[in-house]
Design a protein around this motif. Structure first.
Motif, PDB file in Angstrom:
ATOM      1  N   GLN C 101       0.832  -1.206   0.000  1.00 22.77           N
ATOM      2  CA  GLN C 101       0.000   0.000   0.000  1.00 22.77           C
ATOM      3  C   GLN C 101       0.873   1.266   0.000  1.00 22.77           C
ATOM      4  N   LEU C 102       1.935   1.251   0.827  1.00 26.89           N
ATOM      5  CA  LEU C 102       2.845   2.400   0.894  1.00 26.89           C
ATOM      6  C   LEU C 102       3.394   2.725  -0.492  1.00 26.89           C
ATOM      7  N   THR C 103       3.924   1.699  -1.158  1.00 23.10           N
ATOM      8  CA  THR C 103       4.505   1.910  -2.481  1.00 23.10           C
ATOM      9  C   THR C 103       3.445   2.413  -3.468  1.00 23.10           C
ATOM     10  N   GLN C 104       2.287   1.779  -3.447  1.00 19.87           N
ATOM     11  CA  GLN C 104       1.227   2.134  -4.397  1.00 19.87           C
ATOM     12  C   GLN C 104       0.729   3.566  -4.174  1.00 19.87           C
ATOM     13  N   GLU C 105       0.455   3.908  -2.932  1.00 21.52           N
ATOM     14  CA  GLU C 105      -0.047   5.266  -2.653  1.00 21.52           C
ATOM     15  C   GLU C 105       0.996   6.318  -3.013  1.00 21.52           C
ATOM     16  N   ARG C 106       2.262   6.046  -2.693  1.00 24.53           N
ATOM     17  CA  ARG C 106       3.321   7.016  -2.982  1.00 24.53           C
ATOM     18  C   ARG C 106       3.475   7.226  -4.488  1.00 24.53           C
ATOM     19  N   GLU C 107       3.506   6.106  -5.240  1.00 28.41           N
ATOM     20  CA  GLU C 107       3.699   6.233  -6.688  1.00 28.41           C
ATOM     21  C   GLU C 107       2.496   6.896  -7.358  1.00 28.41           C
ATOM     22  N   GLN C 108       1.286   6.554  -6.889  1.00 26.47           N
ATOM     23  CA  GLN C 108       0.083   7.189  -7.445  1.00 26.47           C
ATOM     24  C   GLN C 108       0.088   8.692  -7.158  1.00 26.47           C
ATOM     25  N   PHE C 109       0.463   9.042  -5.935  1.00 25.77           N
ATOM     26  CA  PHE C 109       0.516  10.458  -5.568  1.00 25.77           C
ATOM     27  C   PHE C 109       1.485  11.223  -6.467  1.00 25.77           C
ATOM     28  N   LEU C 110       2.693  10.666  -6.658  1.00 27.94           N
ATOM     29  CA  LEU C 110       3.688  11.368  -7.476  1.00 27.94           C
ATOM     30  C   LEU C 110       3.238  11.470  -8.930  1.00 27.94           C
ATOM     31  N   ALA C 111       2.533  10.433  -9.423  1.00 27.02           N
ATOM     32  CA  ALA C 111       2.031  10.462 -10.802  1.00 27.02           C
ATOM     33  C   ALA C 111       0.949  11.533 -10.954  1.00 27.02           C
ATOM     34  N   VAL C 112       0.058  11.628  -9.980  1.00 27.84           N
ATOM     35  CA  VAL C 112      -0.998  12.658 -10.028  1.00 27.84           C
ATOM     36  C   VAL C 112      -0.371  14.049  -9.931  1.00 27.84           C
ATOM     37  N   LEU C 113       0.613  14.182  -9.068  1.00 32.35           N
ATOM     38  CA  LEU C 113       1.264  15.482  -8.883  1.00 32.35           C
ATOM     39  C   LEU C 113       1.899  15.975 -10.187  1.00 32.35           C
ATOM     40  N   GLU C 114       2.534  15.051 -10.887  1.00 32.31           N
ATOM     41  CA  GLU C 114       3.275  15.394 -12.120  1.00 32.31           C
ATOM     42  C   GLU C 114       2.451  16.268 -13.065  1.00 32.31           C
ATOM     43  N   ASN C 115       1.174  15.925 -13.238  1.00 30.18           N
ATOM     44  CA  ASN C 115       0.343  16.666 -14.193  1.00 30.18           C
ATOM     45  C   ASN C 115      -0.828  17.369 -13.521  1.00 30.18           C
ATOM     46  N   TYR C 116      -0.656  17.775 -12.279  1.00 34.27           N
ATOM     47  CA  TYR C 116      -1.798  18.321 -11.558  1.00 34.27           C
ATOM     48  C   TYR C 116      -2.219  19.667 -12.130  1.00 34.27           C
ATOM     49  N   PRO C 117      -3.511  19.826 -12.437  1.00 32.17           N
ATOM     50  CA  PRO C 117      -3.933  21.029 -13.154  1.00 32.17           C
ATOM     51  C   PRO C 117      -4.178  22.251 -12.272  1.00 32.17           C
ATOM     52  N   LEU C 118      -4.334  22.067 -10.957  1.00 37.06           N
ATOM     53  CA  LEU C 118      -4.619  23.210 -10.082  1.00 37.06           C
ATOM     54  C   LEU C 118      -3.348  23.697  -9.394  1.00 37.06           C
ATOM     55  N   PRO C 119      -3.332  24.965  -8.969  1.00 33.63           N
ATOM     56  CA  PRO C 119      -2.214  25.424  -8.141  1.00 33.63           C
ATOM     57  C   PRO C 119      -2.225  24.618  -6.841  1.00 33.63           C
ATOM     58  N   VAL C 120      -1.078  24.095  -6.481  1.00 34.56           N
ATOM     59  CA  VAL C 120      -1.027  23.244  -5.285  1.00 34.56           C
ATOM     60  C   VAL C 120       0.232  23.539  -4.495  1.00 34.56           C
ATOM     61  N   ILE C 121       0.095  23.564  -3.183  1.00 43.21           N
ATOM     62  CA  ILE C 121       1.271  23.706  -2.330  1.00 43.21           C
ATOM     63  C   ILE C 121       1.301  22.542  -1.355  1.00 43.21           C
ATOM     64  N   LEU C 122       2.461  21.895  -1.293  1.00 41.16           N
ATOM     65  CA  LEU C 122       2.664  20.711  -0.460  1.00 41.16           C
ATOM     66  C   LEU C 122       3.547  21.092   0.720  1.00 41.16           C
ATOM     67  N   VAL C 123       3.067  20.854   1.931  1.00 42.84           N
ATOM     68  CA  VAL C 123       3.890  21.117   3.113  1.00 42.84           C
ATOM     69  C   VAL C 123       4.542  19.806   3.545  1.00 42.84           C
ATOM     70  N   SER C 124       5.836  19.828   3.803  1.00 45.77           N
ATOM     71  CA  SER C 124       6.512  18.613   4.265  1.00 45.77           C
ATOM     72  C   SER C 124       7.598  18.966   5.274  1.00 45.77           C
ATOM     73  N   ALA C 125       7.911  18.006   6.146  1.00 42.21           N
ATOM     74  CA  ALA C 125       8.928  18.238   7.170  1.00 42.21           C
ATOM     75  C   ALA C 125      10.310  17.900   6.640  1.00 42.21           C
ATOM     76  N   GLU C 126      11.274  18.721   6.984  1.00 42.35           N
ATOM     77  CA  GLU C 126      12.677  18.405   6.730  1.00 42.35           C
ATOM     78  C   GLU C 126      13.218  17.874   8.056  1.00 42.35           C
ATOM     79  N   VAL C 127      13.566  16.595   8.109  1.00 41.44           N
ATOM     80  CA  VAL C 127      13.984  15.988   9.384  1.00 41.44           C
ATOM     81  C   VAL C 127      15.359  15.350   9.310  1.00 41.44           C
TER      82      VAL C 127
END
Lengths: 176, 176, 176
Positions: C101-127
């Protein structure tokens, strides 16, 4: 001019701050917030002291930072001030386990800083870029220092992040 | 040209360093300082190796980095050199629990670096921006790597901090 | 325009991201990935909510981020999107202990992000800039988030690192 210097452990942030304040004024007041907890801390403090010019005036004050800053401004108005460091001061307040005092000292400090008349440089640790420990006190500390650094950064004219001894300017505005 | 690349875990610092050195010279000597401690380390090393061109010359040297660098300079004077990584080398020295050796190897390395005749890129970990663990060895490591990074940064012509695969230039001077 | 915002604990990264997305579009969809694990988390979530305008549309989605993003793009094509935050979403996936599930969700997310049509901002932690804990899950998390941040950074048009509330631009390209 109010300057905040952030950096990690052994990043060179102290030396950067000491060079900067020495360029602002001849007379320097060094406010040391550290308390000697153990031998390793004593050794670290002694090492820091050995870098500083002998004519600098050192004041040791672990808790009442706002009052100390006000006193310096009225009694030594020709001086530049270095606070070394804000993260240890916050640690002292957290370890005292007195929430009312923590809030009061923090708010008084920020209020004094807002209109501080002397050139001042504040050294603080940046500790938020690693994995947070599970220990509750460490998490609390991480939260408190993160918020304090943000609030100091808003007030200061200049903010610098030091890595491996090298400065990155995060904020630079025309100060007085 | 001497270049120090700093970055956190999985920051992309190694790939950045490998691309950079490949642009300097055709022949590359890759000095690997890692020791295989366990399966997870073996896996990590294998992954790193799979990224590197087959014709690169790999030397595994966990301790005597200064001697290895000198040997490469005299025997392969047309090469570029990458050291991957300085933080693991320091860990090896700390784990050997021989203070005299640690001091000697570190000072010899810095002396050799000072006048190194080949293009060289040093990869090192930046670990000082999180909350320090209470573990004494971890604190010692944090102190030692912080100081080493500062000293290498002073000697190098160029210093880059890599975050999420993206470089920030901390120092850029005209090198040879 | 796709924007990745990195920062440590209490770095001000969320407020920065919220201000940025509010400048892109009037209608904002806020995708909250957090799960309420305990009281301290509930308090933190409530604090974050209190900063947001009432008319923002909040969707709570701890796992199926790709599907949620696709649904928003088709149903609310005039909106801007903020994902808060990618590191919690990854933590949720790691805690579910389902590698497929981890692999599938991550890869699907990155694929959707690649061509995402709306303005989007992703917040993530630098750890990754502190000493890694010895705990295996924490190390795994550090590795996974480091790689995810690198991959998001490659796809995004803009990458910003926030420290003490102050942004540093790591990447800025002409986006749509």
């Amino acid at each position: 001019m109010k300057h905040l210097v952030l950096g990690g452990v052994r990043s060179g942030k102290s030396q950067f701050a000491e060079r900067w304040i020495a360029e602002q004024r001849k007379q320097i007041v060094y406010i040391a917030t550290s308390q000697v907890w153990d031998g390793s801390m004593a050794e670290r403090i002694a090492k820091h002291q050995s870098y500083r010019p002998d004519h600098w005036h050192t004041i040791e004050e672990p808790i009442t930072l706002a009052d100390t800053l006000k006193k310096v401004a009225s009694e030594q108005p020709e001086s530049g001030v270095i606070v070394e460091c804000c993260s240890l001061w916050l640690t002292n307040l957290l370890c005292a386990e007195n929430e009312a005092q923590l809030t009061q000292e923090r708010e008084q400090f920020l209020a004094v800083l807002e209109n501080y008349p002397l050139p001042v440089i504040l050294v603080s640790a940046e500790v938020g870029l690693g994995i947070m420990p599970i220990n509750a006190l460490a998490r609390r500390y991480g939260d408190e220092i993160g918020v304090l650094n943000q609030r100091m950064a808003q007030i200061c004219d200049q903010v610098t992040l030091v890595t491996a001894g090298l400065p990155m300017t995060l904020k630079a505005t025309q100060g007085k």
